[in-house]
Design a protein around this motif. Structure first.
Motif, PDB file in Angstrom:
ATOM      1  N   TYR A  33     -11.962 -54.164   2.604  1.00 48.23           N
ATOM      2  CA  TYR A  33     -11.910 -55.013   3.792  1.00 48.23           C
ATOM      3  C   TYR A  33     -13.313 -55.002   4.387  1.00 48.23           C
ATOM      4  N   PHE A  34     -13.907 -56.164   4.424  1.00 48.70           N
ATOM      5  CA  PHE A  34     -15.325 -56.281   4.754  1.00 48.70           C
ATOM      6  C   PHE A  34     -15.524 -57.006   6.081  1.00 48.70           C
ATOM      7  N   PHE A  35     -16.435 -56.475   6.904  1.00 50.88           N
ATOM      8  CA  PHE A  35     -16.757 -57.073   8.201  1.00 50.88           C
ATOM      9  C   PHE A  35     -18.274 -57.236   8.300  1.00 50.88           C
ATOM     10  N   LYS A  36     -18.735 -58.454   8.406  1.00 52.68           N
ATOM     11  CA  LYS A  36     -20.173 -58.728   8.524  1.00 52.68           C
ATOM     12  C   LYS A  36     -20.500 -59.113   9.966  1.00 52.68           C
ATOM     13  N   THR A  37     -21.325 -58.288  10.616  1.00 48.57           N
ATOM     14  CA  THR A  37     -21.769 -58.512  12.002  1.00 48.57           C
ATOM     15  C   THR A  37     -20.605 -58.912  12.912  1.00 48.57           C
ATOM     16  N   ILE A  38     -19.530 -58.159  12.802  1.00 47.07           N
ATOM     17  CA  ILE A  38     -18.366 -58.354  13.674  1.00 47.07           C
ATOM     18  C   ILE A  38     -18.328 -57.288  14.759  1.00 47.07           C
ATOM     19  N   PHE A  39     -18.501 -56.032  14.366  1.00 47.46           N
ATOM     20  CA  PHE A  39     -18.292 -54.931  15.299  1.00 47.46           C
ATOM     21  C   PHE A  39     -19.349 -54.871  16.398  1.00 47.46           C
ATOM     22  N   HIS A  40     -20.554 -55.390  16.121  1.00 44.66           N
ATOM     23  CA  HIS A  40     -21.559 -55.344  17.187  1.00 44.66           C
ATOM     24  C   HIS A  40     -21.246 -56.336  18.310  1.00 44.66           C
ATOM     25  N   ASP A  41     -20.224 -57.185  18.100  1.00 39.03           N
ATOM     26  CA  ASP A  41     -19.779 -58.105  19.151  1.00 39.03           C
ATOM     27  C   ASP A  41     -18.832 -57.437  20.144  1.00 39.03           C
ATOM     28  N   TRP A  42     -18.427 -56.195  19.855  1.00 34.88           N
ATOM     29  CA  TRP A  42     -17.366 -55.578  20.646  1.00 34.88           C
ATOM     30  C   TRP A  42     -17.698 -54.133  21.022  1.00 34.88           C
ATOM     31  N   SER A  43     -17.271 -53.751  22.209  1.00 40.52           N
ATOM     32  CA  SER A  43     -17.404 -52.361  22.650  1.00 40.52           C
ATOM     33  C   SER A  43     -16.456 -51.489  21.841  1.00 40.52           C
ATOM     34  N   ASP A  44     -16.600 -50.178  21.967  1.00 38.45           N
ATOM     35  CA  ASP A  44     -15.760 -49.260  21.189  1.00 38.45           C
ATOM     36  C   ASP A  44     -14.273 -49.488  21.459  1.00 38.45           C
ATOM     37  N   LYS A  45     -13.931 -49.776  22.695  1.00 36.75           N
ATOM     38  CA  LYS A  45     -12.524 -49.996  23.059  1.00 36.75           C
ATOM     39  C   LYS A  45     -11.898 -51.072  22.182  1.00 36.75           C
ATOM     40  N   TYR A  46     -12.622 -52.140  21.957  1.00 33.39           N
ATOM     41  CA  TYR A  46     -12.090 -53.250  21.175  1.00 33.39           C
ATOM     42  C   TYR A  46     -12.344 -53.090  19.683  1.00 33.39           C
ATOM     43  N   ALA A  47     -13.406 -52.404  19.313  1.00 33.06           N
ATOM     44  CA  ALA A  47     -13.656 -52.129  17.900  1.00 33.06           C
ATOM     45  C   ALA A  47     -12.532 -51.278  17.309  1.00 33.06           C
ATOM     46  N   VAL A  48     -12.034 -50.326  18.083  1.00 35.71           N
ATOM     47  CA  VAL A  48     -10.912 -49.498  17.647  1.00 35.71           C
ATOM     48  C   VAL A  48      -9.673 -50.372  17.397  1.00 35.71           C
ATOM     49  N   LYS A  49      -9.453 -51.348  18.261  1.00 37.44           N
ATOM     50  CA  LYS A  49      -8.300 -52.240  18.081  1.00 37.44           C
ATOM     51  C   LYS A  49      -8.410 -53.032  16.778  1.00 37.44           C
ATOM     52  N   ILE A  50      -9.613 -53.482  16.455  1.00 37.94           N
ATOM     53  CA  ILE A  50      -9.811 -54.229  15.212  1.00 37.94           C
ATOM     54  C   ILE A  50      -9.476 -53.352  14.007  1.00 37.94           C
ATOM     55  N   LEU A  51      -9.958 -52.107  14.021  1.00 41.38           N
ATOM     56  CA  LEU A  51      -9.689 -51.198  12.901  1.00 41.38           C
ATOM     57  C   LEU A  51      -8.208 -50.839  12.811  1.00 41.38           C
ATOM     58  N   ARG A  52      -7.564 -50.627  13.935  1.00 39.21           N
ATOM     59  CA  ARG A  52      -6.142 -50.253  13.909  1.00 39.21           C
ATOM     60  C   ARG A  52      -5.270 -51.394  13.388  1.00 39.21           C
ATOM     61  N   ALA A  53      -5.710 -52.625  13.577  1.00 39.81           N
ATOM     62  CA  ALA A  53      -4.949 -53.768  13.056  1.00 39.81           C
ATOM     63  C   ALA A  53      -4.967 -53.798  11.526  1.00 39.81           C
ATOM     64  N   LEU A  54      -5.900 -53.085  10.914  1.00 37.49           N
ATOM     65  CA  LEU A  54      -5.970 -52.993   9.450  1.00 37.49           C
ATOM     66  C   LEU A  54      -4.963 -51.993   8.880  1.00 37.49           C
ATOM     67  N   ILE A  55      -4.668 -50.961   9.625  1.00 35.01           N
ATOM     68  CA  ILE A  55      -3.983 -49.782   9.076  1.00 35.01           C
ATOM     69  C   ILE A  55      -2.689 -50.118   8.337  1.00 35.01           C
ATOM     70  N   PRO A  56      -1.814 -50.988   8.850  1.00 30.94           N
ATOM     71  CA  PRO A  56      -0.576 -51.273   8.101  1.00 30.94           C
ATOM     72  C   PRO A  56      -0.817 -51.875   6.717  1.00 30.94           C
ATOM     73  N   ALA A  57      -1.999 -52.442   6.489  1.00 33.53           N
ATOM     74  CA  ALA A  57      -2.285 -53.076   5.198  1.00 33.53           C
ATOM     75  C   ALA A  57      -2.974 -52.149   4.211  1.00 33.53           C
ATOM     76  N   LEU A  58      -3.426 -50.987   4.658  1.00 36.20           N
ATOM     77  CA  LEU A  58      -4.283 -50.147   3.824  1.00 36.20           C
ATOM     78  C   LEU A  58      -3.493 -49.325   2.815  1.00 36.20           C
ATOM     79  N   LYS A  59      -3.979 -49.307   1.578  1.00 32.62           N
ATOM     80  CA  LYS A  59      -3.436 -48.442   0.540  1.00 32.62           C
ATOM     81  C   LYS A  59      -4.344 -47.220   0.420  1.00 32.62           C
ATOM     82  N   PRO A  60      -3.883 -46.132  -0.180  1.00 31.33           N
ATOM     83  CA  PRO A  60      -4.739 -44.958  -0.350  1.00 31.33           C
ATOM     84  C   PRO A  60      -6.019 -45.315  -1.098  1.00 31.33           C
TER      85      PRO A  60
END
Length: 453
Positions: free
Chosen positions: A315-342
């Motif tokens: 799962y690749f993010f190009k110049t996405i996270f620098h648009d958001w503070s840590d509070k919102y960057a965490v939300k973006i990453l947590r939205a991935l978790i249900p899709a992640l395989k080991p």
């Protein structure tokens, strides 16, 4: 650190400029010029030649500062601000956009085409000429320089100038006020951008309702993706999926697929899913080159919501996270978790701010400036190495942080983590060392991972 002796700096400039000039001459490449037709494509330099060019630039920056003196250095700030003002004027009125290379026009013709006063136009264009945008070979006659012609012919560069001058410049005048009014805020609607543009909802949502603004943003991002300072073909270095028949690469917020298209040509065994807003990807499939059209597909997705592509390898993010503070960057990453395989890998292409002293002030100025631009925009930030590690840990302890690597010549780093959903699946702890390499007066930085038992 560069020496503070002006003669030593002059020697560094002369030595490295000679190396650069010799390379150009030996390879029949054009020498830098304001008054010669610029090449159709940027010149790609070998690493040692690019290092010499950068060393000359860095030393010239330091020499100019010293020659100005302390008071002159401060006074110089006012004149620097006029460059963005002239670019704003040129872009807004498309000055010279219909003027061919070697063709002539007049201040009166420019004013008439733009419905402006002739004297006002003459004053603004003559200011632009002092920045090497246009030239006046004879009184009242205007022609292109290499820079103004490049802006006129390069649609993506023009979009980047529009984004910079129309969207990002006004908030810079509000940042000091915003810092005092909302100290430490991580909220986008408490940012200098929100104050300057008087908005009450997310800037990206506003742009998506305006076809011209979202098109400008998409084109500006395409220009940045094409910049030689970013190395998209380095994305999958060290990513071993030889056991997977058709590995999947999800390009989250990937605009029109500029990065995925480049990687698909190097890695035809992968399949690429580019995700962005419906407005951004509406016409993207038609723009995919024929040679990779069966490898790159598009999907409308809002990265604040659960990731719909399950079990992808990257799962690749190009110049996405620098648009958001840590509070919102965490939300973006947590939205991935249900899709992640080991073992799924999250790769972020973004700035990794180097340690103090690892690069010259000339290079650090660009990074620190970008950091404050993002603070202006959404109360976001550029992150240091430890900030990236902490972000994954704050999101979920099941992320195994792999570190950050910075390819030679790249402005971006690749920040990586793997997902291990159960205790014992992670093959050992990982500690990270940050190495700094200095050669011939230049400095480069690289984050290096070290596995420990």
């Amino acid at each position: 650190m560069f020496p503070s002796d002006i003669q030593e700096l002059a020697n560094i400039i002369a030595y490295n400029t000679a190396i650069y000039k010799h390379h150009l001459a030996s390879n029949n490449l054009p020498a830098p010029s304001h008054h010669e037709l610029p090449p159709d494509k940027p010149i790609t330099l070998p690493e040692d030649i690019e290092n010499a060019r950068q060393s000359a630039l860095e030393a010239a920056h330091e020499l100019q500062s010293l020659l100005n003196g302390s008071i002159g250095h401060i006074m110089d700030a006012a004149t620097r601000s006029t460059r963005i003002m002239t670019l704003h004027f040129i872009h807004t009125y498309k000055v010279g956009y219909n003027l061919g290379w070697g063709e002539k026009t007049t201040f009166g013709e420019i004013a008439k085409q733009s419905n402006l006063d002739e004297d006002d136009t003459k004053r603004m264009v003559r200011l632009a000429i002092t920045e090497h945008f246009f030239t006046e070979p004879e009184n009242g006659v205007v022609m292109h320089t290499a820079a103004s012609y490049e802006l006129a012919r390069n649609r993506l560069l023009s979009a980047w100038v529009g984004l910079t001058t129309q969207e990002n410049w006004p908030p810079m005048l509000k940042i000091t006020e915003a810092l005092g009014r909302y100290p430490g805020s991580e909220e986008p609607l408490q940012s200098a951008y929100a104050m300057a543009h008087n908005i009450s909802e997310d800037a990206f949502k506003i742009w998506e309702k305006d076809p011209a603004r979202i098109a400008q943003f998409s084109d500006a991002m395409a220009f940045l993706h094409s910049d030689s300072g970013f190395q998209p073909l380095e994305v999958l270095v060290g990513c071993d999926v030889s056991h997977v028949p058709s590995p999947a690469f999800v390009d989250v917020g990937g605009s029109k697929g500029h990065v995925s298209i480049q990687i698909a040509r190097q890695h035809p065994e992968w399949r690429f899913i580019v995700q962005d807003s419906p407005q951004t990807i509406a016409h993207a499939p038609a723009e995919v080159p024929v040679d990779v059209e069966d490898k790159v597909s598009f999907q409308a997705h809002d990265f604040w919501t659960e990731q719909p592509v399950k079990g992808a390898d990257v799962y690749f993010f190009k110049t996405i996270f620098h648009d958001w503070s840590d509070k919102y960057a965490v939300k973006i990453l947590r939205a991935l978790i249900p899709a992640l395989k080991p073992g799924a890998r999250v790769i972020i292409a973004d700035v990794c701010i180097p340690p103090i002293g690892a690069v010259s002030l000339y290079k650090e100025h660009w990074i620190r400036g970008l950091d404050i631009v993002m603070k202006c925009f959404t109360n976001a930030r550029e992150r240091e190495y430890d900030d990236w590690a902490a972000l994954f840990l704050k999101t979920d302890s099941r992320f195994r942080f792999l570190g950050a690597r910075t390819p030679a010549g790249s402005k971006a780093s690749f920040i990586e983590a793997e997902w291990y959903p159960a205790p014992g699946e992670c093959p050992g702890d990982v500690t990270m060392n940050y190495s700094v390499v200095r050669e011939n007066g230049t400095a480069s930085h690289e984050c290096v991972g070290v596995e420990t038992d």
